[in-house]
Design an enzyme around this catalytic site. Structure first.
Site, mmCIF file in Angstrom:
data_model
loop_
_atom_site.group_PDB
_atom_site.id
_atom_site.type_symbol
_atom_site.label_atom_id
_atom_site.label_comp_id
_atom_site.label_asym_id
_atom_site.label_seq_id
_atom_site.Cartn_x
_atom_site.Cartn_y
_atom_site.Cartn_z
ATOM 1 C CG ASP A 94 -1.927 1.078 1.227
ATOM 2 O OD1 ASP A 94 -2.144 1.701 0.165
ATOM 3 O OD2 ASP A 94 -2.508 1.343 2.292
ATOM 4 C CB CYS B 233 -5.300 6.604 -1.946
ATOM 5 S SG CYS B 233 -4.039 7.520 -1.065
#
Length: 168
Positions: free
Chosen positions: A24, A90
């Protein structure tokens, strides 16, 4: 067994040690920019720093992409043959998403060294692709992206990679 470390992600110490890895990655986080510009919430502040929107720039996206590629390359080398790595950000910036995957493929020798797992191979049940589309996800060159204008979530990009087994 799950193992959490605080090692520098660009310099992992163990080669071929893990069956599954989740990266991530740190990113430009346009979600905070979108929220700030659209009035969707308070601007994110850390240690009295300027709101994220004031610090965002295309140059920062390129800097994050370089870091992401380093983390991804190091993580992929820590993956066992046959193992899978999920990469996510993101960010909506292609330079931080599919272009990082392109760069990894280029650095490590292409599809013979890094295999991008396509949606039909990764599905856990029939209709996985249509379910993702119903949720507002869109396929990209290598993975998927969920954008807040279609799904009320995100942005989130993800891609599934596999380290091929050596030839018999």
């Amino acid at each position: 067994k799950v193992r959490v470390t605080n090692w520098d992600g660009t310099k992992l110490r163990e080669a071929s040690a893990y069956d599954k890895i989740l990266v991530d990655a740190p990113c430009s986080s346009e979600r905070h920019v979108l929220m700030h510009c659209g009035g969707g919430g308070n601007a994110v502040r850390t240690s009295g720093a300027a709101p994220t929107v004031d610090r965002w720039s295309p140059k920062k996206c390129k800097q994050f992409a370089k870091l992401q590629c380093g983390i991804l390359k190091s993580s992929f080398q820590a993956l066992r043959p046959g193992g899978r790595l999920a990469y996510s950000t993101c960010s909506i910036a292609p330079v931080e998403n599919d272009l990082v995957i392109d760069r990894l493929l280029e650095k490590l020798g292409g599809p013979s060294a890094v295999r991008v797992v396509k949606e039909d191979e990764a599905q856990t049940h029939a209709g996985w692709s249509s379910t993702l589309k119903q949720l507002g996800c869109e396929p990209t060159k290598h993975g998927w992206i969920m954008l807040p204008d279609r799904s009320k979530f995100g942005p989130i990009y993800w891609c599934l990679l596999e380290k091929p087994l050596p030839p018999p």
